[in-house]
Design an enzyme around this catalytic site. Sequence first.
Site, PDB file in Angstrom:
ATOM      1  N   ASP A   1      96.343  71.888  -7.547  1.00 47.56           N
ATOM      2  CA  ASP A   1      95.450  71.719  -8.701  1.00 47.56           C
ATOM      3  C   ASP A   1      93.984  71.959  -8.326  1.00 47.56           C
ATOM      4  O   ASP A   1      93.080  71.402  -8.945  1.00 47.56           O
ATOM      5  CB  ASP A   1      95.583  70.297  -9.281  1.00 47.56           C
ATOM      6  CG  ASP A   1      96.862  70.116 -10.083  1.00 47.56           C
ATOM      7  OD1 ASP A   1      97.580  71.106 -10.303  1.00 47.56           O
ATOM      8  OD2 ASP A   1      97.127  68.966 -10.495  1.00 47.56           O
TER       9      ASP A   1
ATOM     10  N   HIS B   1      99.483  63.464  -6.726  1.00 46.14           N
ATOM     11  CA  HIS B   1      99.778  63.183  -8.137  1.00 46.14           C
ATOM     12  C   HIS B   1     101.275  63.291  -8.442  1.00 46.14           C
ATOM     13  O   HIS B   1     101.973  64.143  -7.895  1.00 46.14           O
ATOM     14  CB  HIS B   1      98.978  64.122  -9.041  1.00 46.14           C
ATOM     15  CG  HIS B   1      97.517  63.759  -9.099  1.00 46.14           C
ATOM     16  ND1 HIS B   1      96.538  64.653  -9.468  1.00 46.14           N
ATOM     17  CD2 HIS B   1      96.883  62.596  -8.818  1.00 46.14           C
ATOM     18  CE1 HIS B   1      95.354  64.043  -9.425  1.00 46.14           C
ATOM     19  NE2 HIS B   1      95.539  62.800  -9.020  1.00 46.14           N
TER      20      HIS B   1
ATOM     21  N   HIS C   1      99.098  67.562  -3.007  1.00 45.10           N
ATOM     22  CA  HIS C   1      98.343  66.325  -3.255  1.00 45.10           C
ATOM     23  C   HIS C   1      99.259  65.310  -3.898  1.00 45.10           C
ATOM     24  O   HIS C   1     100.392  65.609  -4.272  1.00 45.10           O
ATOM     25  CB  HIS C   1      97.082  66.592  -4.082  1.00 45.10           C
ATOM     26  CG  HIS C   1      97.305  67.011  -5.492  1.00 45.10           C
ATOM     27  ND1 HIS C   1      97.873  68.219  -5.844  1.00 45.10           N
ATOM     28  CD2 HIS C   1      97.047  66.377  -6.667  1.00 45.10           C
ATOM     29  CE1 HIS C   1      97.932  68.308  -7.164  1.00 45.10           C
ATOM     30  NE2 HIS C   1      97.449  67.205  -7.681  1.00 45.10           N
TER      31      HIS C   1
ATOM     32  N   ASP D   1     103.007  64.420 -10.881  1.00 45.16           N
ATOM     33  CA  ASP D   1     103.587  65.668 -11.385  1.00 45.16           C
ATOM     34  C   ASP D   1     103.762  66.697 -10.262  1.00 45.16           C
ATOM     35  O   ASP D   1     104.272  67.799 -10.492  1.00 45.16           O
ATOM     36  CB  ASP D   1     102.764  66.253 -12.550  1.00 45.16           C
ATOM     37  CG  ASP D   1     101.349  66.633 -12.176  1.00 45.16           C
ATOM     38  OD1 ASP D   1     100.663  65.840 -11.499  1.00 45.16           O
ATOM     39  OD2 ASP D   1     100.915  67.744 -12.561  1.00 45.16           O
ATOM     40  N   HIS D   2     103.378  66.329  -9.035  1.00 47.37           N
ATOM     41  CA  HIS D   2     103.551  67.204  -7.874  1.00 47.37           C
ATOM     42  C   HIS D   2     104.491  66.597  -6.831  1.00 47.37           C
ATOM     43  O   HIS D   2     104.877  67.276  -5.879  1.00 47.37           O
ATOM     44  CB  HIS D   2     102.185  67.505  -7.233  1.00 47.37           C
ATOM     45  CG  HIS D   2     101.261  68.217  -8.174  1.00 47.37           C
ATOM     46  ND1 HIS D   2     100.903  69.536  -8.014  1.00 47.37           N
ATOM     47  CD2 HIS D   2     100.674  67.806  -9.332  1.00 47.37           C
ATOM     48  CE1 HIS D   2     100.113  69.889  -9.020  1.00 47.37           C
ATOM     49  NE2 HIS D   2      99.965  68.860  -9.831  1.00 47.37           N
TER      50      HIS D   2
ATOM     51  N   HIS E   1      99.606  74.904 -12.728  1.00 51.79           N
ATOM     52  CA  HIS E   1      99.649  74.633 -14.177  1.00 51.79           C
ATOM     53  C   HIS E   1      99.370  75.896 -14.981  1.00 51.79           C
ATOM     54  O   HIS E   1      98.549  76.726 -14.581  1.00 51.79           O
ATOM     55  CB  HIS E   1      98.613  73.577 -14.587  1.00 51.79           C
ATOM     56  CG  HIS E   1      98.943  72.191 -14.127  1.00 51.79           C
ATOM     57  ND1 HIS E   1      99.743  71.336 -14.841  1.00 51.79           N
ATOM     58  CD2 HIS E   1      98.579  71.519 -13.006  1.00 51.79           C
ATOM     59  CE1 HIS E   1      99.851  70.182 -14.187  1.00 51.79           C
ATOM     60  NE2 HIS E   1      99.153  70.265 -13.068  1.00 51.79           N
TER      61      HIS E   1
ATOM     62  N   HIS F   1      89.692  67.722  -6.370  1.00 47.80           N
ATOM     63  CA  HIS F   1      90.611  67.188  -7.389  1.00 47.80           C
ATOM     64  C   HIS F   1      91.122  65.828  -6.911  1.00 47.80           C
ATOM     65  O   HIS F   1      91.053  64.837  -7.639  1.00 47.80           O
ATOM     66  CB  HIS F   1      91.739  68.188  -7.602  1.00 47.80           C
ATOM     67  CG  HIS F   1      92.796  67.757  -8.570  1.00 47.80           C
ATOM     68  ND1 HIS F   1      92.551  67.599  -9.911  1.00 47.80           N
ATOM     69  CD2 HIS F   1      94.100  67.446  -8.389  1.00 47.80           C
ATOM     70  CE1 HIS F   1      93.676  67.216 -10.519  1.00 47.80           C
ATOM     71  NE2 HIS F   1      94.626  67.111  -9.615  1.00 47.80           N
TER      72      HIS F   1
END
Length: 256
Positions: A130, A54, A52, A56-57, A168, A108
């Site tokens: 996530d 985001h 996805h 942090d990915h 995570h 998400h």
Amino acid sequence: MYLIPIPAFDDNYLWLLHDGKRALVVDPGDAGPVLRALSEHALQLESILVTHHHADHTGGVDALREATGAKVYGPATERIPQPYTHLNGGDTAHALGLDFQVIDVPGHTAGHIAYYTPHMNGKPLLFCGDTLFSGGCGRLFEGTPAQMLASLDKLAALPANTVVCCTHEYTLSNLRFAMAVEPGNADLVAYQAQCIRLREQNQPTLPTSMAQELLVNPFLRTRQATIMTAARHFDASARDDTTVFAAIRQWKNQFK
Ligand code: ZN
Ligand code: FE
């Protein structure tokens, strides 16, 4: 094949899968720790799988593509650093000699996908981003409770021995909440003790397995009578699958 969680930021894992020569990485939010792992094990990065959009990915995708020439795969309907192969549910991504089935798991984010391969070292393997965490699930930033419940139902239907790679290390805080929802769950008590020991030794609690999650994860257990009763204590209007799920998610959002 070797499966390694590379820690990044505060609590992310960038999953590296390799055969001793070639590697793939999932959701590289940061290039630095991936490049260090590649050079440490003398690996060529072949593929990057993104679940996805985001940061942090995806934050390390451009740098890794540039440094290694790796091919990038990601969800068709989200903004991922271009160029990449656009995937939809039902597609197959071929990476590292494995066929990864793409599963649509909105909730998400609206276009979130998961990657599943039935045979990796003799077991099924899931990269779920996530969507599913050990003891928890992702927050609903772009989707509805009904969408997230349907997504989790798809994952819960995978074989019990599926190795589940979450992105995570949220396990201990998720399990504290799970204990508030289901204090009488003996499997949960045992699993929490095991995860506390792992974290005391600075070890990841992941990967988990689908069988383990079905025993302890309140978001996969919303049809259990104990969870339905607990949900109604939090929100008296919770009655069917979706409203029970929504109540548990809302409770978790507020849980301290
Ligand atoms: Zn996310
Ligand atoms: Fe994340």
